[in-house]
Design an enzyme around this catalytic site. Structure first.
Site, PDB file in Angstrom:
ATOM      1  CG  ASP A 100      -6.721  -2.283  -4.162  1.00  0.00           C
ATOM      2  OD1 ASP A 100      -7.498  -1.915  -3.272  1.00  0.00           O
ATOM      3  OD2 ASP A 100      -5.485  -2.171  -4.070  1.00  0.00           O
TER       4      ASP A 100
ATOM      5  CG  HIS B 189      -5.536  -2.487  -0.121  1.00  0.00           C
ATOM      6  ND1 HIS B 189      -4.867  -1.871  -1.149  1.00  0.00           N
ATOM      7  CD2 HIS B 189      -4.947  -2.053   1.020  1.00  0.00           C
ATOM      8  CE1 HIS B 189      -3.920  -1.092  -0.656  1.00  0.00           C
ATOM      9  NE2 HIS B 189      -3.942  -1.187   0.657  1.00  0.00           N
TER      10      HIS B 189
ATOM     11  CB  SER C 234      -0.962  -0.029   1.186  1.00  0.00           C
ATOM     12  OG  SER C 234      -1.970   0.933   1.057  1.00  0.00           O
TER      13      SER C 234
END
Length: 762
Positions: free
Chosen positions: A656, A690, A582
């Site tokens: 995502d 994610h 991330s």
């Protein structure tokens, strides 16, 4: 537990208030090519362990899209179910009814972060209504079911503490194509369990215009909830600044309370910062929290809900970044109503005190504690503290009987968790007044192959004097005198408003090394040293925004970390890889551009690389692209793709839904890298968001990472081979033949367990 069909999946577990029953959802295995099985509601007897179904298809299948179920009292639950006769889902028209139109002819200012998985057209709206619409059912533990109210988009149904009322929240049209469902129009009502509507609390309109600042709020009544200290009384908050932090008003928020039936709203508190929460005790005591993200300020106030005229007084006033000054959080206990209120304990002087559970951050590491705080005098009495050597102990549970009486130290009992670097946490009873300990659990080591790993929290300084920390792991048997190791540095930058607070120590040198499914610590089994969580503080003091010097501070932090592990003789300076997930992936790409001399290669998972695609703020950045255009561009690795000269592996979930990290970020960055001849690889994991959950996805992710590290870190051109390192140091394993050809002897030719047993065995 017995009675649950073999192979079923259990979810949404919840204890009854009296602890006699345990409710949960069950989804049985699908039957061949037929329709998917729908979840059902089950309950188990805690004493016998026998489970049975309460509700299920075809009459009352659970609908868990927006909510699921909760207990009303010891014998009844309120459940969201799929409406009977729902029929088939709406079909998408073969041809569109017309163009997709969005308009801002009223010239409203609507700035929103880059949300994913939004509704896109009228067909999406119809599908959302179809799948999310529920029928509320009241069911008793003997299986008697009563549908109440009409089908609607119920997003939360919660019983009052006395069980006589329900607080019902549901969404309604018009929906939005630019914000998520939490901002859809929402009606909040009080019902009786029979379905009778007692009152409408509010009907909130669509909220597309909430400012992007973290200190902003929705207009109208928000945080509508039951008071935990009353039979059936509501409270809520209303912003006086229109929810916009740029509007200077006093007070900024007002807290109201009102009985579920009859009565009228009464002001119980006002705040000049943004309301952040409240902990209830009774009419004589509650703790009110307000704060301001921009300055990292947080305050705790003592209020008297039953006498609003009595002036509130400050209990704590501190920075959220200052972990050394954290006094701890008040513990709660179960009241006679079954709700959780502030726990009160009499100190050695016989005075009523709050019980504060603190992490105990110090320059030597966290040393958790329990304090008694006399809120009248401010005096503290420490009644328990973790040992300071070898072990790390934390409070796991306050063992307090259900009731309203003040606790005493004569029969005080807690459960603590104790762990060490090499021992997983075990639970212990601690009983006063002698503080005798009784061990409860005996969990085995989850990965005995790494039982003797070495862990050390190291401290070092950045070039500007900021003190940094990191956790350095080395494999079992490592000896620096026999050779240096390849090293994987895994990090995540964070923003601060104070150099002193950024320099504070966080964590404990004695905590157990937990390893999750995609943890970098897995590479200890492959002979790597791991520098986990080296602090990368991005600091902006005073009026300066942290990101104004993002690249400069990021590079300085990375260089300090690399210099330290090389100085210690742990890492081979030619074999250091950097990675992150991330915002850590964003960091990785920036470091390969601006500090490429420090690293052999990089691994970036689920990142965002072009900040012009997140123009209304990202991470802790509250300014828009048009307010800080230079910063947005300088921070974007995409803009410097032509400068990536080290191998970069990009991994991303193909679906995502995290704000800002849409899959397109990796796809476009890969195209830019490929367009400039960079050595790169893009891996899109199907059906993943994610984070990665599917077994196939996790194992493939690990395989890709391991292949990349062996090719471009351990066996990079010009570096010593893995076998050379293995001969010099038994902790380093040989990778065997490495190449791009699909040779059956090549452990990296395809994702399999060949050559990967060390990791998959963990």
């Amino acid at each position: 537990m017995t009675g649950v069909p073999e192979g079923s999946r259990i979810n949404y577990c919840s204890w009854s208030p009296d602890g006699r029953y345990f409710a949960f959802s069950v989804r049985e295995p699908d039957q061949g090519e037929g329709p998917v099985t729908l979840p059902s509601l089950w309950v188990a007897d805690a004493e016998t362990g026998k489970a049975r179904q309460l509700l299920g298809a075809p009459e009352y299948a659970l609908n868990t899209v927006l909510d699921h179920f909760s207990w009303i009292d010891d014998t009844r639950l309120v459940v969201c179910t799929i409406p009977q006769g729902r029929g088939a889902p709406p079909k998408k028209p073969p041809t569109p009814f017309g163009p997709k139109i969005q308009s801002n002819e009223g010239q409203a200012v609507m700035q929103n972060r880059t949300y994913q998985d939004l509704l896109k057209d009228s067909h999406d709206e119809n599908l959302f209504e179809y799948y999310a619409t529920s029928q509320i059912v009241i069911v008793s533990i003997d299986g008697q079911a009563l549908p109440i109210g009409p089908p609607a988009l119920y997003c939360d149904v919660e019983a009052s503490p006395d069980g006589h009322f329900l607080l019902v929240r549901y969404l309604h049209r018009p929906f939005s194509f630019i914000v998520h469902l939490a901002r859809f129009p929402k009606k909040i009502e009080v019902w009786r369990p029979s379905g009778e509507i007692v009152k409408e609390v509010c009907d909130l309109p669509l909220a597309e215009d909430i400012p992007i600042s973290f200190d902003s709020a929705r207009k109208g009544r928000r945080s509508v909830n039951w008071r935990n200290d009353k039979l059936a009384t509501l409270y809520w908050v209303e912003a006086q600044d229109g929810g916009d932090p740029k509007n200077e008003v006093s007070p900024r928020d007002i807290v109201y309370t009102e009985p579920a039936e009859g009565g009228f709203p009464q002001v119980i508190a006002e705040t000049d910062l943004r309301f952040q929460g409240i902990c209830w005790m009774d009419d004589d005591l509650a703790l009110l929290y307000d704060g301001w993200y921009k300055t990292r300020k947080t305050r705790t106030w003592v209020i008297t809900p039953g006498n609003p005229e009595k002036e509130k007084h400050i209990l704590f006033d501190r920075s959220t970044e200052d972990v050394y000054g954290d006094p701890g959080s008040p513990k709660r206990r179960q009241s006679s109503l079954g709700t959780y209120v502030l726990a009160q304990v009499r100190n050695s002087a016989g005075n009523k005190c709050l019980l504060l559970d603190g992490r105990g951050a110090t320059p030597e590491g966290n040393i958790p504690f329990l304090d008694l705080l006399d809120i009248e005098t401010g005096e503290k009495e420490r009644i328990w503290q973790s040992v300071k050597e070898k072990y790390y102990e934390t409070l796991a549970l306050l063992m307090a009987p259900k009731g309203d009486e003040v606790l005493t130290l004569d029969n005080f009992k807690i459960v603590i968790a104790r762990e060490s670097q090499t021992e997983p946490h075990q639970f212990y009873f601690v009983c006063w007044p002698a503080k005798t300990e009784t061990r409860i659990t005996n969990f085995p080591h989850p990965y005995p192959q790494l039982k003797d790993l070495n862990k050390e929290i190291i401290r070092y300084a950045r070039s500007d004097g900021v003190q940094l920390t990191a956790t350095l792991y080395t494999p079992p048997g490592f000896d620096s005198a026999k050779g240096k190791l390849p090293l994987l540095m895994w990090a995540y930058p964070r923003e601060f408003k104070s150099k002193d607070n950024a320099s504070q120590m966080r964590g404990s040198p004695f905590s157990f090394a937990g390893i999750n499914s995609t943890s970098p610590l897995l590479w200890l089994a492959r002979g790597f040293a791991i520098l986990d969580g080296p602090t990368m503080p991005i600091i902006g003091e005073g009026d300066e925004e942290p990101n104004e010097r993002y690249v400069e501070q990021l590079v300085a932090s990375a260089k300090a970390a690399v210099d330290e592990v090389v100085r210690r003789g742990v890492a081979d300076p030619n074999k250091i890889a950097v990675g992150g997930h991330s915002y850590g992936a964003f960091m990785t790409a920036n470091l390969l551009i601006h500090a490429s001399d420090l690293f052999a290669c990089g691994i970036a998972r689920s990142g965002a690389y072009n900040r012009t695609l997140t123009p209304f703020g990202f991470q802790a950045e509250e300014r828009t692209l048009w307010e800080a255009q230079k910063t947005y561009i300088e921070m974007s690795p995409y803009m410097y793709a032509n400068r990536v000269k080290k191998p970069l592996l990009l991994i991303h979930g193909d679906e995502d839904n995290n704000s800002g990290t849409m899959t397109m970020q990796s796809e476009r960055f890969f195209s830019a890298l490929k367009g400039h001849g960079a050595l790169t690889r893009l891996v899109l994991l199907p059906l993943e968001s994610h984070g990665y959950q599917g077994r196939e996805s996790v194992m493939h992710c690990l395989w890709e990472m391991d292949r990349w590290l062996q090719l471009h870190c351990v066996n990079a051109t010009g570096n010593a081979s893995a076998s050379d390192n293995a001969e010099a140091n038994p902790a380093v394993t040989s990778s065997g033949a490495v190449g791009e050809s699909a040779n059956e002897n090549d452990p990296f030719a395809r994702p399999s367990t060949r050559g990967f047993a060390a990791l998959s065995s963990l």
